[in-house]
Design a protein around this motif. Structure first.
Motif, PDB file in Angstrom:
ATOM      1  N   THR A  14      -9.931  10.752  -6.529  1.00 38.60           N
ATOM      2  CA  THR A  14      -9.728   9.795  -7.614  1.00 38.60           C
ATOM      3  C   THR A  14      -8.466  10.149  -8.401  1.00 38.60           C
ATOM      4  O   THR A  14      -8.354   9.870  -9.599  1.00 38.60           O
ATOM      5  CB  THR A  14     -10.935   9.764  -8.559  1.00 38.60           C
ATOM      6  N   SER A  15      -7.504  10.756  -7.724  1.00 43.61           N
ATOM      7  CA  SER A  15      -6.196  11.036  -8.314  1.00 43.61           C
ATOM      8  C   SER A  15      -5.168  11.034  -7.203  1.00 43.61           C
ATOM      9  O   SER A  15      -5.491  11.192  -6.025  1.00 43.61           O
ATOM     10  CB  SER A  15      -6.193  12.396  -9.040  1.00 43.61           C
ATOM     11  N   ALA A  16      -3.906  10.839  -7.566  1.00 42.90           N
ATOM     12  CA  ALA A  16      -2.836  10.778  -6.571  1.00 42.90           C
ATOM     13  C   ALA A  16      -1.514  11.122  -7.233  1.00 42.90           C
ATOM     14  O   ALA A  16      -1.291  10.825  -8.409  1.00 42.90           O
ATOM     15  CB  ALA A  16      -2.771   9.387  -5.937  1.00 42.90           C
TER      16      ALA A  16
ATOM     17  N   LYS B 134       4.216  -1.464 -11.307  1.00 40.51           N
ATOM     18  CA  LYS B 134       2.805  -1.779 -11.501  1.00 40.51           C
ATOM     19  C   LYS B 134       1.980  -1.120 -10.404  1.00 40.51           C
ATOM     20  O   LYS B 134       2.409  -1.016  -9.258  1.00 40.51           O
ATOM     21  CB  LYS B 134       2.599  -3.299 -11.488  1.00 40.51           C
ATOM     22  N   TYR B 135       0.763  -0.701 -10.784  1.00 40.58           N
ATOM     23  CA  TYR B 135      -0.127  -0.011  -9.850  1.00 40.58           C
ATOM     24  C   TYR B 135      -1.546  -0.549  -9.994  1.00 40.58           C
ATOM     25  O   TYR B 135      -1.972  -0.980 -11.073  1.00 40.58           O
ATOM     26  CB  TYR B 135      -0.109   1.497 -10.128  1.00 40.58           C
ATOM     27  N   ARG B 136      -2.277  -0.515  -8.897  1.00 43.78           N
ATOM     28  CA  ARG B 136      -3.679  -0.906  -8.916  1.00 43.78           C
ATOM     29  C   ARG B 136      -4.386  -0.187  -7.768  1.00 43.78           C
ATOM     30  O   ARG B 136      -3.748   0.247  -6.792  1.00 43.78           O
ATOM     31  CB  ARG B 136      -3.837  -2.425  -8.773  1.00 43.78           C
ATOM     32  N   VAL B 137      -5.698  -0.039  -7.872  1.00 40.27           N
ATOM     33  CA  VAL B 137      -6.470   0.700  -6.879  1.00 40.27           C
ATOM     34  C   VAL B 137      -7.764  -0.057  -6.606  1.00 40.27           C
ATOM     35  O   VAL B 137      -8.292  -0.758  -7.471  1.00 40.27           O
ATOM     36  CB  VAL B 137      -6.747   2.144  -7.377  1.00 40.27           C
ATOM     37  N   GLN B 138      -8.264   0.053  -5.374  1.00 38.33           N
ATOM     38  CA  GLN B 138      -9.520  -0.583  -4.999  1.00 38.33           C
ATOM     39  C   GLN B 138     -10.356   0.407  -4.185  1.00 38.33           C
ATOM     40  O   GLN B 138      -9.819   1.305  -3.522  1.00 38.33           O
ATOM     41  CB  GLN B 138      -9.282  -1.864  -4.194  1.00 38.33           C
ATOM     42  N   ALA B 139     -11.668   0.251  -4.233  1.00 36.22           N
ATOM     43  CA  ALA B 139     -12.595   1.139  -3.525  1.00 36.22           C
ATOM     44  C   ALA B 139     -13.060   0.483  -2.229  1.00 36.22           C
ATOM     45  O   ALA B 139     -13.122  -0.741  -2.119  1.00 36.22           O
ATOM     46  CB  ALA B 139     -13.792   1.468  -4.413  1.00 36.22           C
ATOM     47  N   VAL B 140     -13.409   1.316  -1.252  1.00 38.59           N
ATOM     48  CA  VAL B 140     -13.885   0.857   0.056  1.00 38.59           C
ATOM     49  C   VAL B 140     -15.170   1.619   0.392  1.00 38.59           C
ATOM     50  O   VAL B 140     -15.217   2.852   0.268  1.00 38.59           O
ATOM     51  CB  VAL B 140     -12.836   1.098   1.155  1.00 38.59           C
ATOM     52  N   ASN B 141     -16.224   0.892   0.806  1.00 44.61           N
ATOM     53  CA  ASN B 141     -17.433   1.550   1.300  1.00 44.61           C
ATOM     54  C   ASN B 141     -17.801   0.963   2.658  1.00 44.61           C
ATOM     55  O   ASN B 141     -16.997   0.242   3.271  1.00 44.61           O
ATOM     56  CB  ASN B 141     -18.585   1.430   0.288  1.00 44.61           C
TER      57      ASN B 141
ATOM     58  N   ASN C  40       0.845  -1.196   0.000  1.00 43.89           N
ATOM     59  CA  ASN C  40       0.000   0.000   0.000  1.00 43.89           C
ATOM     60  C   ASN C  40       0.878   1.243   0.000  1.00 43.89           C
ATOM     61  O   ASN C  40       1.789   1.367   0.826  1.00 43.89           O
ATOM     62  CB  ASN C  40      -0.902   0.022   1.231  1.00 43.89           C
ATOM     63  N   ILE C  41       0.589   2.152  -0.905  1.00 43.94           N
ATOM     64  CA  ILE C  41       1.323   3.417  -0.908  1.00 43.94           C
ATOM     65  C   ILE C  41       0.411   4.593  -0.589  1.00 43.94           C
ATOM     66  O   ILE C  41       0.883   5.685  -0.289  1.00 43.94           O
ATOM     67  CB  ILE C  41       2.019   3.661  -2.264  1.00 43.94           C
ATOM     68  N   MET C  42      -0.887   4.378  -0.620  1.00 51.26           N
ATOM     69  CA  MET C  42      -1.831   5.422  -0.251  1.00 51.26           C
ATOM     70  C   MET C  42      -3.118   4.735   0.180  1.00 51.26           C
ATOM     71  O   MET C  42      -3.679   3.931  -0.564  1.00 51.26           O
ATOM     72  CB  MET C  42      -2.083   6.378  -1.413  1.00 51.26           C
ATOM     73  N   ALA C  43      -3.593   5.027   1.393  1.00 47.24           N
ATOM     74  CA  ALA C  43      -4.763   4.330   1.922  1.00 47.24           C
ATOM     75  C   ALA C  43      -5.858   5.323   2.286  1.00 47.24           C
ATOM     76  O   ALA C  43      -5.598   6.393   2.840  1.00 47.24           O
ATOM     77  CB  ALA C  43      -4.388   3.507   3.154  1.00 47.24           C
ATOM     78  N   LEU C  44      -7.086   4.943   1.959  1.00 45.51           N
ATOM     79  CA  LEU C  44      -8.289   5.667   2.363  1.00 45.51           C
ATOM     80  C   LEU C  44      -8.287   7.121   1.930  1.00 45.51           C
ATOM     81  O   LEU C  44      -8.636   8.019   2.679  1.00 45.51           O
ATOM     82  CB  LEU C  44      -8.485   5.562   3.885  1.00 45.51           C
ATOM     83  N   THR C  45      -7.871   7.368   0.715  1.00 45.52           N
ATOM     84  CA  THR C  45      -8.031   8.688   0.129  1.00 45.52           C
ATOM     85  C   THR C  45      -9.401   8.775  -0.529  1.00 45.52           C
ATOM     86  O   THR C  45      -9.901   7.798  -1.076  1.00 45.52           O
ATOM     87  CB  THR C  45      -6.935   8.976  -0.911  1.00 45.52           C
TER      88      THR C  45
END
Length: 256
Positions: A206-208, A226-233, A198-203
């Protein structure tokens, strides 16, 4: 009572007497069965539980998605203690069914629900002294939410090779849960021949923008990151987006 009525004022009663009240519907075919009854004392207000609130909670593989239900006891409770019976209806026009009896306190968990389905809840209180139960509360309704979908179109918007800085953006998933949900994102990176971190959590953005070194590991020119992102609700964490690969070319050697 005309069918267009949703309320009716009845004045032919005796003060202090207890009355059981129920309804039947009538059309040209015939008469329906009777509704559940309520018990009221003429001239006496039996207040209902109030401020029902359904909030989405995270579930697991055993209990599925669910709600946290909270409420306030009847305002005129005085020194009485109450137990509560909770009723649930699937959709907005189904059949009420009892899902909990003898509840105490001001909150409970309702689980094992179907994601995407609307549920309605109401309740009534039963005083400890055996006096008549309260009126039914107002109805609280909510949609049981599922995990969010995967973010889409993860792309780089700027790469600073000299300083090892990268900017990227992505689109929110097509399904996020409640309309009012605050969706957050976890962004992960993988250096060449390394594990995902993880390099950025709970932002909530939709950009970084971040440096390409991962958890203190030195930046490697000539490698594919390589990079990937996931959503949390409120339900939990959704699947990852498609992987984005970024190649950082080797710095050119100085001229001889």
């Amino acid at each position: 009572v005309p069918g267009s009525y949703v309320s009716f004022n009845w004045t032919q009663f005796t003060l202090g007497e207890s009355y059981y009240i129920r309804l039947k519907a009538v059309n040209q075919v015939g008469t329906s069965g009777a509704s559940e009854y309520i018990l009221a004392v003429a001239g006496q207000s039996i207040e209902a539980p109030s401020n029902l609130l359904l909030q989405a909670i995270s579930g697991d593989s055993n209990n599925g998605t669910g709600f946290g239900l909270s409420w306030n006891p009847p305002a005129a409770a005085g020194n009485l203690t109450y137990t509560f019976t909770v009723y649930m209806m699937t959709g907005n026009s189904g059949v009420w069914r009892t899902i909990a009896e003898g509840q105490t306190g001001k909150r409970m968990v309702i689980d094992k629900l179907t994601p995407g389905q609307t549920y309605s809840v109401r309740m009534r209180g039963f005083p400890s002294d055996g006096s008549p139960p309260s009126l039914y509360s107002e109805i609280a309704s909510a949609v049981a939410i599922d995990f969010p979908g995967a973010p889409a179109q993860l792309t780089t918007s700027q790469i600073d090779v000299t300083n090892g800085v990268i900017s990227m953006n992505w689109q929110a998933p097509s399904y996020t849960g409640f309309v009012s949900d605050t969706i957050t994102y976890n962004l992960q990176a993988q250096q060449p021949d390394m594990v995902w971190v993880n390099i950025m959590a709970l932002t909530t953005s939709t950009s970084a923008t971040f440096t390409t070194d991962v958890k203190g590991q030195p930046f490697l020119f000539g490698g594919v990151y390589k990079y990937r992102v996931q959503a949390v609700n409120a339900r939990g964490t959704g699947p990852f987006s498609a992987v984005l690969s970024a190649f950082f070319a080797q710095r050119p050697l100085p001229p001889p």
